[in-house]
Write an enzyme that holds these catalytic residues in place. Structure first.
Site, mmCIF file in Angstrom:
data_model
loop_
_atom_site.group_PDB
_atom_site.id
_atom_site.type_symbol
_atom_site.label_atom_id
_atom_site.label_comp_id
_atom_site.label_asym_id
_atom_site.label_seq_id
_atom_site.Cartn_x
_atom_site.Cartn_y
_atom_site.Cartn_z
ATOM 1 N N GLU A 1 0.797 -1.231 0.000
ATOM 2 C CA GLU A 1 0.000 0.000 0.000
ATOM 3 C C GLU A 1 0.838 1.294 0.000
ATOM 4 O O GLU A 1 0.522 2.226 0.737
ATOM 5 C CB GLU A 1 -0.953 -0.009 1.205
ATOM 6 C CG GLU A 1 -1.915 -1.177 1.161
ATOM 7 C CD GLU A 1 -2.793 -1.283 2.386
ATOM 8 O OE1 GLU A 1 -4.014 -1.337 2.217
ATOM 9 O OE2 GLU A 1 -2.254 -1.333 3.521
HETATM 10 C C1 ACM Z 1 -2.102 -5.715 3.985
HETATM 11 O O1 ACM Z 1 -3.153 -6.207 4.418
HETATM 12 N N1 ACM Z 1 -2.018 -4.384 3.842
HETATM 13 C C2 ACM Z 1 -0.964 -6.535 3.632
#
Ligand code: ACM
Length: 533
Positions: free
Chosen positions: A348
């Site tokens: 992310e």
């Molecule tokens: C994740 O759940 N951001 C790896």
């Protein structure tokens, strides 16, 4: 019986049993008899999770008594320690001394023998043979880890009250049987996020102990995120002292000293579990960016963050200072991590253009290698040009997983809609989140890692891992409630051959595990007891 006679008897019985299995293996099937209202359950089957590869009742009863002993051979420190672990697990509830004996010279019956002598190498590193006869329990493994895994099966064969912390009446009987067992995957992991909320060393150790009961062998600890940095890095002490001072919602923070971390590693090692530390980067780094101004591209320290957003900040990937920092962090972490892996997060990174992200991942991979470790990252790292041996952890994006496979990168399977244990069970669950959907217990059991994404098969997969993210989980009791029983589903997915998995049968065995959790006093989500209908 003399020592020689016991050994000869064990060898003859193992030979006999192996011949017997040769005849039986091809024909044995789970019976379709009905027990309660749950169909397809064999009433003679061991109510063990994960279900063993081969289990055959032999129609008699073994009874543990006050004079029973635990024999160990060979008498290495490691195998004596395993004997002492078993003694500790059985003696509180039975009240029996269960001495660990290294020289087999006693003629008494009802003993337990733990041995790696004359074991078949085909059992592999974690496999075992458990032969329970009327007079003797023989647990044989090729490697000590196999003895440890077999002990978990043995514990689950005793009446549920064996797990009591105080003395219970017994009798301590087991139906005689032969079990031959080994895991499907070498990676059977569980992840705990100690960054969004902090968990003490004793909480972590309690969780590790519960994981070991289900033969989980990897403990992945998510040590840093926007809301907290949880491991002391001596060369950058503000990370833990300042960056670790908060948790989500402004709850109390905390961090592990390097000694604390080493204690966790040692606790896990004694349970044949490898610790995988994760420092999430380049995003999920607000706690670090708040602790040191020089890690920010604008040279200004960010404020501490106690919200639950993701992907809003990044280390300054163009700055050499960032890589000096990461070199120090990874060097210190590698020095206190005996296991082969360092997890670098990588998920992310929403503020970074893809070429910059890939440049960062490739530079970090070199640092991880410099300190002799294998790199793991969440699936986003698959976008970069990775070196074979690096591992990608699939969580939500099929295309990235397929890109990894195309590049020869192996996968850990953690599909969020199946195995993210912080997802609510259903709309009424008070704790947890729902962005990946509700995950009821059947959903968390009824999937196969090698059938989830077309083009990804067992040859691309090293195993499965169940993460617990703790944005909404403040206590170990909260974690237990979200993890149990779904962590047990993933333990069976990781261990038991796909062809042997069966929801109805699992559900029945789970009800027996629930009785164990009542005795162990752990918090869990109860499935309805259909046996009572
Ligand atoms: C994740 O759940 N951001 C790896």
């Amino acid at each position: 019986m003399t020592s020689k006679k016991i050994r000869a008897a064990v060898r003859v019985s193992i030979l006999f049993i192996t011949a017997f299995l040769f005849v039986q293996c091809g024909t044995s099937k789970i019976s379709s008899s009905i027990s309660g209202v749950i169909q397809n359950v064999n009433p003679d089957e061991a109510k063990v999770i994960p279900l063993p590869v081969y289990d055959k009742p032999t129609g008699n009863t073994f009874t543990l008594t006050s004079t029973s002993k635990i024999y160990v051979e060979p008498a290495t420190d490691e195998i004596i320690n395993i004997g002492n672990y078993l003694k500790e697990k059985l003696s509180a509830s039975t009240g029996y001394p269960l001495s660990v004996v290294t020289a087999i010279k006693d003629s008494s019956l009802e003993n337990i023998l733990l041995t790696t002598e004359n074991a078949d190498s085909s059992l592999g590193d974690e496999g075992y043979k458990l032969i329970i006869s009327k007079d003797l329990i023989t647990l044989q493994a090729y490697k000590p880890a196999g003895l440890f895994r077999g002990i978990q099966t043995l514990r689950q064969l005793f009446p549920v009250s064996i797990e009591s912390a105080s003395k219970m009446p017994g009798p301590w009987e087991i139906a005689t049987r032969i079990i031959i067992d080994h895991p499907r995957y070498k990676w059977r992991g569980a992840m705990l996020d100690v960054a969004r909320h902090f968990f003490s060393v004793s909480d972590v150790e309690k969780y590790i102990d519960l994981l070991a009961y289900y033969k989980i062998n990897i403990f992945h600890i998510h040590l840093s995120d926007d809301q907290g940095w949880r491991i002391m890095i001596n060369s950058w002490p503000n990370l833990a002292k300042y960056g670790g001072s908060t948790s989500i919602d402004g709850d109390a923070g905390g961090y592990y000293t390097q000694k604390d971390f080493s204690d966790i590693v040692a606790y896990a090692k004694a349970r044949y579990m490898t610790v995988v530390p994760e420092i999430d980067m380049p995003s999920h780094t607000n706690a670090a960016l708040a602790s040191y101004a020089e890690l920010n591209c604008d040279g200004k320290a960010r404020s501490l963050y106690t919200g639950d957003d993701v992907g809003f900040c990044s280390l300054c990937v163009d700055s050499p200072e960032t890589y000096n920092f990461l070199d120090d962090v990874i060097k210190e972490l590698a020095a206190i991590t005996p296991g082969p892996y360092i997890h670098v997060g990588g998920d992310e990174a929403k503020t970074l253009p893809i070429p910059k992200y890939d440049y960062f991942v490739e530079k970090v991979e070199k640092i991880v290698h410099k300190y002799g470790k294998q790199m793991i990252g969440w699936e986003e790292i698959s976008n970069a040009d990775l070196t074979p041996g690096t591992i990608s952890q699939f969580w939500v994006n099929d295309s990235l997983a397929l890109k990894a496979v195309k590049d020869g990168i192996k996968l850990i399977m953690s599909p969020a809609p199946k195995i993210y244990l912080d997802m609510k069970y259903d709309a009424s669950t008070k704790l947890g989140q729902d962005w990946a959907g509700y995950i009821n217990v059947k959903t968390s059991y009824d999937w196969d890692p090698a059938e989830l994404v077309k083009g990804i098969t067992d040859k691309n997969i090293i195993g499965v891992e169940a993460p617990v993210w703790t944005e909404t989980l403040k206590t170990l009791s909260d974690v237990e409630y979200m993890a149990f029983p779904r962590i047990v589903c993933s333990a069976e997915i990781g261990w038991t051959p796909a062809a042997k998995k069966n929801w109805n049968d699992f559900e029945y065995r789970l009800l027996v595990q629930q009785e164990r959790w009542d005795v162990m006093k752990i918090n869990y989500y109860k499935i309805p007891d259909k046996r009572l209908n």
